[in-house]
Design a protein around this motif. Structure first.
Motif, mmCIF file in Angstrom:
data_model
loop_
_atom_site.group_PDB
_atom_site.id
_atom_site.type_symbol
_atom_site.label_atom_id
_atom_site.label_comp_id
_atom_site.label_asym_id
_atom_site.label_seq_id
_atom_site.Cartn_x
_atom_site.Cartn_y
_atom_site.Cartn_z
ATOM 1 N N GLY A 141 0.837 -1.375 -0.134
ATOM 2 C CA GLY A 141 0.494 0.048 0.579
ATOM 3 C C GLY A 141 0.441 1.398 0.179
ATOM 4 O O GLY A 141 1.831 0.974 -0.663
ATOM 5 N N ILE A 142 0.329 2.601 0.198
ATOM 6 C CA ILE A 142 1.016 3.781 0.250
ATOM 7 C C ILE A 142 0.232 4.111 1.982
ATOM 8 O O ILE A 142 -0.713 4.184 2.156
ATOM 9 C CB ILE A 142 -0.128 4.571 -0.529
ATOM 10 C CG1 ILE A 142 0.908 4.339 -2.483
ATOM 11 C CG2 ILE A 142 0.338 6.431 -0.441
ATOM 12 C CD1 ILE A 142 2.071 4.723 -2.297
ATOM 13 N N THR A 143 2.006 4.434 1.971
ATOM 14 C CA THR A 143 1.198 5.664 3.329
ATOM 15 C C THR A 143 1.614 7.019 3.132
ATOM 16 O O THR A 143 3.347 7.287 2.978
ATOM 17 C CB THR A 143 2.651 4.551 4.992
ATOM 18 O OG1 THR A 143 2.308 3.493 4.666
ATOM 19 C CG2 THR A 143 2.614 5.275 6.088
ATOM 20 N N ILE A 144 1.139 7.492 3.643
ATOM 21 C CA ILE A 144 1.796 9.383 4.011
ATOM 22 C C ILE A 144 1.952 9.855 5.095
ATOM 23 O O ILE A 144 1.473 9.343 6.377
ATOM 24 C CB ILE A 144 0.528 10.325 3.067
ATOM 25 C CG1 ILE A 144 -0.409 9.313 1.807
ATOM 26 C CG2 ILE A 144 0.965 11.162 3.518
ATOM 27 C CD1 ILE A 144 0.850 9.823 0.931
ATOM 28 N N MET A 145 3.151 9.709 5.775
ATOM 29 C CA MET A 145 3.777 10.224 6.863
ATOM 30 C C MET A 145 4.635 12.011 7.250
ATOM 31 O O MET A 145 5.017 11.967 5.523
ATOM 32 C CB MET A 145 5.246 9.033 7.036
ATOM 33 C CG MET A 145 5.993 8.713 5.664
ATOM 34 S SD MET A 145 7.711 8.175 6.200
ATOM 35 C CE MET A 145 8.524 8.387 7.329
ATOM 36 N N LEU A 151 14.784 7.260 9.459
ATOM 37 C CA LEU A 151 14.487 6.171 8.177
ATOM 38 C C LEU A 151 12.865 6.087 8.154
ATOM 39 O O LEU A 151 13.304 4.644 8.695
ATOM 40 C CB LEU A 151 15.329 4.886 7.902
ATOM 41 C CG LEU A 151 15.183 4.683 6.654
ATOM 42 C CD1 LEU A 151 15.561 5.110 5.240
ATOM 43 C CD2 LEU A 151 16.277 3.268 6.632
ATOM 44 N N ASP A 152 12.301 6.478 7.564
ATOM 45 C CA ASP A 152 10.607 6.745 7.009
ATOM 46 C C ASP A 152 10.022 5.783 8.610
ATOM 47 O O ASP A 152 8.942 5.136 8.908
ATOM 48 C CB ASP A 152 10.711 5.161 6.136
ATOM 49 C CG ASP A 152 11.005 5.841 5.234
ATOM 50 O OD1 ASP A 152 10.935 7.115 4.436
ATOM 51 O OD2 ASP A 152 11.664 4.708 4.357
ATOM 52 N N THR A 153 10.222 6.471 9.978
ATOM 53 C CA THR A 153 10.195 6.180 11.315
ATOM 54 C C THR A 153 8.867 7.725 12.137
ATOM 55 O O THR A 153 7.679 7.151 12.197
ATOM 56 C CB THR A 153 11.011 6.208 12.042
ATOM 57 O OG1 THR A 153 11.399 8.040 11.981
ATOM 58 C CG2 THR A 153 12.335 5.120 11.830
ATOM 59 N N GLY A 154 8.458 8.573 10.561
ATOM 60 C CA GLY A 154 7.183 9.317 11.319
ATOM 61 C C GLY A 154 5.758 8.779 11.231
ATOM 62 O O GLY A 154 6.070 8.120 10.857
ATOM 63 N N PRO A 155 5.633 9.733 11.898
ATOM 64 C CA PRO A 155 4.386 9.423 12.062
ATOM 65 C C PRO A 155 3.438 9.518 10.631
ATOM 66 O O PRO A 155 3.404 10.055 9.516
ATOM 67 C CB PRO A 155 3.456 10.617 13.083
ATOM 68 C CG PRO A 155 4.790 11.772 12.926
ATOM 69 C CD PRO A 155 5.978 10.743 12.313
ATOM 70 N N MET A 156 2.318 8.461 11.058
ATOM 71 C CA MET A 156 1.659 8.527 9.448
ATOM 72 C C MET A 156 0.279 9.069 9.964
ATOM 73 O O MET A 156 -0.413 8.917 10.269
ATOM 74 C CB MET A 156 1.649 7.367 9.926
ATOM 75 C CG MET A 156 2.195 5.798 9.974
ATOM 76 S SD MET A 156 1.123 3.861 9.799
ATOM 77 C CE MET A 156 0.666 3.667 10.850
ATOM 78 N N LEU A 157 -0.117 9.861 8.558
ATOM 79 C CA LEU A 157 -0.811 10.384 7.766
ATOM 80 C C LEU A 157 -2.200 9.674 7.545
ATOM 81 O O LEU A 157 -3.779 10.432 7.390
ATOM 82 C CB LEU A 157 -0.733 11.920 7.345
ATOM 83 C CG LEU A 157 1.209 12.941 8.063
ATOM 84 C CD1 LEU A 157 1.488 13.753 6.963
ATOM 85 C CD2 LEU A 157 0.179 13.310 9.458
ATOM 86 N N ALA A 158 -1.882 9.194 6.582
ATOM 87 C CA ALA A 158 -2.608 8.477 6.296
ATOM 88 C C ALA A 158 -2.116 6.966 5.527
ATOM 89 O O ALA A 158 -0.821 6.740 5.367
ATOM 90 C CB ALA A 158 -3.117 9.371 4.511
ATOM 91 N N VAL A 159 -3.269 5.989 5.489
ATOM 92 C CA VAL A 159 -2.896 4.504 5.129
ATOM 93 C C VAL A 159 -4.238 3.738 4.082
ATOM 94 O O VAL A 159 -5.236 3.922 4.290
ATOM 95 C CB VAL A 159 -2.269 3.377 5.927
ATOM 96 C CG1 VAL A 159 -2.120 1.928 5.942
ATOM 97 C CG2 VAL A 159 -1.736 4.470 7.086
ATOM 98 N N GLU A 160 -3.479 3.670 3.052
ATOM 99 C CA GLU A 160 -4.387 2.645 1.885
ATOM 100 C C GLU A 160 -3.732 1.525 1.583
ATOM 101 O O GLU A 160 -2.904 1.400 1.008
ATOM 102 C CB GLU A 160 -4.331 3.639 0.680
ATOM 103 C CG GLU A 160 -5.941 4.510 1.096
ATOM 104 C CD GLU A 160 -6.641 4.920 -0.160
ATOM 105 O OE1 GLU A 160 -6.955 4.440 -1.190
ATOM 106 O OE2 GLU A 160 -7.383 6.206 0.219
#
Length: 318
Positions: A141-145, A151-160
């Motif tokens: 899927g896609i994670t908007i973070m 390295l890609d550790t930030g909080p998630m804003l949207a997931v599909e």
């Protein structure tokens, strides 16, 4: 909203196109420097640069954004880029497959959000699409973070989520995820405009890392199970392309099907090679039916066409 966009390959260009079509004001695009490519090794602009130039958007191509680089040229270019960012009126930076590390100094100017091609925290890192297929994952899927220094550790804003089809290669899955990322980033920015975009920390469990794909991984070891080899062939299509040696030549394998088969033949031994069966090769467990192959300097061919140009009965892939 005014959006600075940072990205390099086609995956990122799809997102940039979505932002342009949605009417966002994009005063500046960051992308990697032009690279030599093709037989002539001439400099080629990235997909993102080409798109930005077609729309009259200013493009910045620093070698690095790290002002503490020990390379004087990189440090100077990073300083110039930082000054340009500070002088630009923007609300958010959107990042997609940029390929350069964003240092704290960049992250602190304005919010930075990333379009990542996996269901974080699974497959953090450079090659999430390849590694998801190689591992046999059923979905991605896609994670908007929101970006931070990790390295890609930030909080998630949207997931599909998106199912990985049995016939998906990295190429086909890339295109599906790129389109999904383009739609999601527009929706996320609309929510940000309304103050309705919420951040959720990533789960601590389930972290995996998607290491960058190396050309050295392309050579297949037929002592592995057929299922594993089939996944590698899908994962390495279109880059770097799975390979095997046949009569001293490097053959690329673009599509294959794992079969349940018991055979005493040595791994790599051709078990069948005809129009009816295609090319069936013994593996460490099971067998692999090769569906699409390519000789050096030739075109991709279905197995039935490939065998017309060579005799491989009794041959062995290695």
């Amino acid at each position: 909203m005014k959006v600075i966009f940072a990205g390099t390959p086609e995956f990122a260009a799809v997102a940039l196109q979505s932002l342009i079509e949605a009417g966002f004001d994009i005063p500046l695009v960051l992308t990697q420097p032009d690279r030599p490519a093709g037989r002539g090794m001439q400099l080629h602009a990235s997909a993102v640069k080409q798109l930005a130039q077609r729309h009259g958007i200013e493009v910045l191509q620093p070698l690095s954004l790290r002002q503490d680089s020990k390379d004087p040229q990189r440090a100077a270019e990073a300083g110039d880029a930082h000054a340009r960012l500070l002088a630009t009126d923007y609300d958010v930076m959107v990042v997609a497959a940029y390929g350069l590390i964003l240092p704290r100094a960049t992250l602190d100017i304005r919010p930075c959000i990333n379009i990542h091609g996996s269901l974080l925290p699974r497959w953090r890192g450079a090659a999430p699409i390849h590694r998801a297929i190689e591992a046999g994952d059923d979905e991605t899927g896609i994670t908007i973070m929101r970006m931070e220094e990790g390295l890609d550790t930030g909080p998630m804003l949207a997931v599909e989520r998106l199912n990985i089809a049995a016939g998906d290669s990295t190429g086909t899955l890339h295109d599906k995820l790129a389109a999904l990322g383009g739609r999601m980033i527009v929706a996320a920015l609309r929510k940000m405009e309304q103050g309705a975009l919420e951040a959720v920390p990533q789960p601590e469990a389930g972290v995996t890392y998607a290491a960058k794909i190396s050309k050295d991984e392309a050579a297949l070891d037929f002592s592995l199970p057929a299922l594993e080899l089939g996944l590698k062939i899908r994962a390495f299509n279109p880059f770097p392309g799975a390979t095997a040696q046949l009569d001293g030549a490097t053959v690329k394998l673009w599509a294959a099907e794992a079969l349940e088969a018991d055979s005493a033949a040595a791994p790599g031994q051709v078990l069948a090679a005809d129009a009816q069966h295609g090319i069936v090769v013994a593996c460490g467990a099971g067998a692999l039916r090769l569906i699409e192959l390519q000789k050096p300097g030739g075109k991709r061919l279905p197995a039935a066409e490939f065998i017309k140009g060579c005799t491989i009965d009794g041959a062995r892939f290695s």
